[in-house]
Design an enzyme around this catalytic site. Structure first.
Site, PDB file in Angstrom:
ATOM      1  N   ASN A 322       0.828  -1.211   0.000  1.00 54.92           N
ATOM      2  CA  ASN A 322       0.000   0.000   0.000  1.00 54.92           C
ATOM      3  C   ASN A 322       0.858   1.254   0.000  1.00 54.92           C
ATOM      4  O   ASN A 322       0.587   2.221  -0.722  1.00 54.92           O
ATOM      5  CB  ASN A 322      -0.925   0.000   1.215  1.00 54.92           C
ATOM      6  CG  ASN A 322      -2.080  -0.969   1.062  1.00 54.92           C
ATOM      7  OD1 ASN A 322      -2.260  -1.566  -0.002  1.00 54.92           O
ATOM      8  ND2 ASN A 322      -2.858  -1.135   2.119  1.00 54.92           N
ATOM      9  N   LYS A 413     -20.927   4.083  12.477  1.00 57.33           N
ATOM     10  CA  LYS A 413     -21.144   2.847  13.239  1.00 57.33           C
ATOM     11  C   LYS A 413     -20.720   2.990  14.704  1.00 57.33           C
ATOM     12  O   LYS A 413     -20.960   2.091  15.521  1.00 57.33           O
ATOM     13  CB  LYS A 413     -20.403   1.686  12.570  1.00 57.33           C
ATOM     14  CG  LYS A 413     -20.982   1.326  11.202  1.00 57.33           C
ATOM     15  CD  LYS A 413     -20.167   0.266  10.505  1.00 57.33           C
ATOM     16  CE  LYS A 413     -20.828  -0.155   9.193  1.00 57.33           C
ATOM     17  NZ  LYS A 413     -20.957   0.951   8.213  1.00 57.33           N
ATOM     18  N   VAL A 458     -20.088  -2.129  -0.280  1.00 54.39           N
ATOM     19  CA  VAL A 458     -21.117  -2.910  -0.945  1.00 54.39           C
ATOM     20  C   VAL A 458     -21.081  -2.781  -2.469  1.00 54.39           C
ATOM     21  O   VAL A 458     -21.359  -3.745  -3.187  1.00 54.39           O
ATOM     22  CB  VAL A 458     -22.502  -2.521  -0.383  1.00 54.39           C
ATOM     23  CG1 VAL A 458     -22.887  -1.101  -0.775  1.00 54.39           C
ATOM     24  CG2 VAL A 458     -23.574  -3.489  -0.849  1.00 54.39           C
TER      25      VAL A 458
END
Length: 619
Positions: A322, A413, A458
């Site tokens: 990364n 969340k 998603v």
């Protein structure tokens, strides 16, 4: 360079001829014919012409009139001609009276007429060239061209029509426009009619054999775009769009920007506007540290922060791949920027302190975290080590070495959490709020919802499932989520850092929540399939730790407005600093949760309501 000089010389010669013509036409108009011009006036004109020609041409040159692309001449260019002709005329007339010392005989009315004629002839020559280029040198539209319909009869729609006609005038047939404003119906834009509202799209497509529909609604809300796309997909025409307002620069639309409709367009919202001055002030010339620099959010933070000219950019991530990828990208995009790649784990307290000791960063963006809800349910103790202890390590080093700002990237969340991941992020928020009370560093957190395109989100999952032929899996029919694009979320994170005074939890306006079932259906249709016919949608049931809907604030927090309409700040409530210090010291000593039962117990010391009605299971 040679062609540019030739172009300027040619324009100067044309203008010289027009200036002379304007002088004689002014005399003819003033005295009702050439034969009636008094000899003294005619003689004076012979003396004045070189002066007027020279002064006006030089004025045009030095005011930049010859540096304009006259093929795109419009009202702005005509105003420039008018002001430049006026300036040149005033200078020429003043010079004529000064040098003639009263010897010239000339009517003032001729000067006025000459000014009007110069504006008309010189401006007209520019506009005439554009008309010749646009209409005289190109083939007219052909009935055999590809029939195209534009949805949106505003400025963007007009720009799209103009671009299409300029580039493909002989190859396309612009059928007309669609707009829901009834007052626009039957009006013409660039020669094409506004044919009706969105509900008439299927009939118009069928009647005119439309092959392609272009959406030109850059500032429309996602709900409206979804509705229009649904209607368009009932036809056989292809659907394309122009970029949203966030992507458009100064309202310019080019053919290359017209592209296929993407899921981001269906979730659109009002464009984000940031205060570039305040952002530049706290980032320019500073050493900036970004943890989690190679992740979805971290890498975009790197890209945007790099654009504000920091003194040095520290890229910290536990993954060497990364770090390598983002370092290579930034080195190519910002070759002058001092970039320092760091392969370190935020859970390693000594390694983190060494980074601060060596580089002394003044601004810290902490995006390193474990974020996948189901994975943290299976590996709960790792959420505590990384999300809580890792945050404390970086934040305490920022305090110890005198950083100015520390921005913690949190999540919706963390509000009334039902998952290990969400609860660990809420505890991390408490940690930095506590540190803010005992430190000169400004510690703040920024909460937002799901980010389109981030790893494990998603949308990439749905795209992969569609590419494999389905089924597309949805955990619950009523599941809803807030969404943002990655650049939009990062832009607001950086803006929140500029607004930070210390201790705040900034909450980003995520727009309207989106039903995941609707998102799945839209994505299937965008891929050219029909839901439940070509691609099946299967409901799999809610996974451990998931909610049907997410919240951005706890009941205790409430919200206060800021001077940015897309950012709010949660009202702070009491933080138990003594408890935080005690638990963090245990973690530093290596006393960490070892299973799900111990992890939930650790979290419940901070969040008593967290899973207090669930049976405890050892992990």
């Amino acid at each position: 360079m040679v062609s540019r000089v030739r172009r300027i010389i040619a324009l100067m010669l044309v203008d010289a001829v027009l200036i002379n013509l304007a002088m004689y036409l002014a005399l003819i108009l003033r005295f009702d014919g050439f034969s009636k011009i008094p000899a003294a006036h005619l003689a004076s004109s012979y003396q004045l012409l070189p002066l007027f020609t020279g002064v006006l041409v030089l004025t045009f040159y030095f005011t930049g009139l010859y540096n304009r692309l006259w093929r795109y001449a419009s009202i702005g260019e005509l105003l420039a001609v008018t002001s430049t002709v006026s300036l040149g005329s005033v200078i020429a007339i003043a010079a004529a009276y000064f040098f003639s010392a009263g010897t010239l005989q000339f009517s003032r009315g001729v000067f006025v007429l000459q000014w009007l004629l110069n504006v008309f002839l010189i401006g007209g020559s520019r506009l005439g060239w554009r008309l010749l280029r646009d209409y005289g040198l190109k083939p007219g539209p052909t009935k055999g061209g590809k029939p195209i319909l534009i949805v949106g009869a505003g400025d963007a729609g007009a720009m799209v029509a103009k671009e299409l006609k300029n580039h493909y005038n002989g190859q396309i047939n612009l059928v007309g426009f669609i707009d829901d404003d009834p007052s626009k119906k039957k009006l013409q834009i660039l020669g094409s009619l506004v044919l009706g509202g969105r509900e008439e799209i299927p009939d118009i497509v069928k009647q005119h054999g439309v092959q392609e529909i272009v959406l030109a609604m850059p500032s429309a809300e996602g709900k409206m775009i979804r509705e229009v796309v649904e209607i368009c997909h009932k036809t056989d025409a292809g659907v394309k769009t122009i970029p949203g307002m966030y992507d458009l620069l100064e309202g310019n639309v080019t053919i290359n920007q017209i592209r296929e409709v993407q899921v981001e367009d269906l979730l659109g919202r009002a464009p984000v506007k940031v205060d570039l001055d305040s952002i530049s002030h706290y980032l320019k010339g500073e050493v900036v540290l970004l943890t989690g620099a190679g992740g979805s959010i971290g890498s975009e933070l790197c890209r945007q922060v790099a654009g504000f000219s920091p003194k040095k950019l520290l890229l910290l991530d536990v993954s060497e791949n990364n770090v390598y990828d983002i370092e290579m990208e930034l080195s190519n995009s910002f070759p002058q920027l001092d970039i320092y790649p760091i392969v370190k784990d935020v859970r390693d307290e000594q390694a983190v302190e060494q980074v601060f000791k060596l580089h002394n960063p003044k601004v810290v963006f902490h995006a390193a975290a474990h974020k996948h809800v189901p994975l943290m349910e299976v590996n709960p103790e790792e959420a505590i080590k990384n999300n809580v202890m890792g945050t404390y390590n970086v934040a305490s080093a920022a305090d110890k070495f005198g950083a100015n700002k520390f921005v913690f990237v949190s999540t919706d969340k963390a509000v009334n959490p039902t998952s290990i991941m969400g609860a660990s992020k809420r505890v991390a928020e408490m940690v930095i709020q506590h540190l803010d009370t005992v430190s000169s560093t400004n510690f703040v957190a920024v909460r937002f919802g799901n980010v389109l395109g981030s790893r494990g989100s998603v949308v990439p999952l749905f795209k992969k499932q569609i590419a494999e032929g389905g089924p597309v899996t949805v955990t619950h029919e009523e599941m809803v989520r807030y969404f943002m694009t990655i650049p939009e979320a990062v832009q607001l994170v950086i803006q929140a850092g500029a607004m930070a005074k210390g201790g705040e939890i900034f909450v980003l306006d995520m727009g309207e929540p989106v039903k995941i079932m609707d998102l799945a259906e839209s994505l299937i249709r965008l891929s050219g399939f029909e839901p439940q016919e070509d691609i099946e949608i299967v409901v799999t049931g809610i996974r451990p730790g998931e909610k049907l809907y997410e919240e951005l604030l706890t009941d205790e927090e409430g919200v206060n407005a800021t001077n940015h309409k897309r950012i709010f700040v949660a009202r702070p409530h009491d933080i138990n600093g003594k408890l935080i210090e005690e638990r963090v010291n245990n973690l530093r000593k290596g006393i960490t949760p070892r299973n799900k039962y111990e992890t939930e117990g650790f979290l419940q010391t901070f969040l008593p309501e967290f899973r207090n009605d669930e049976s405890k299971m050892t992990g």
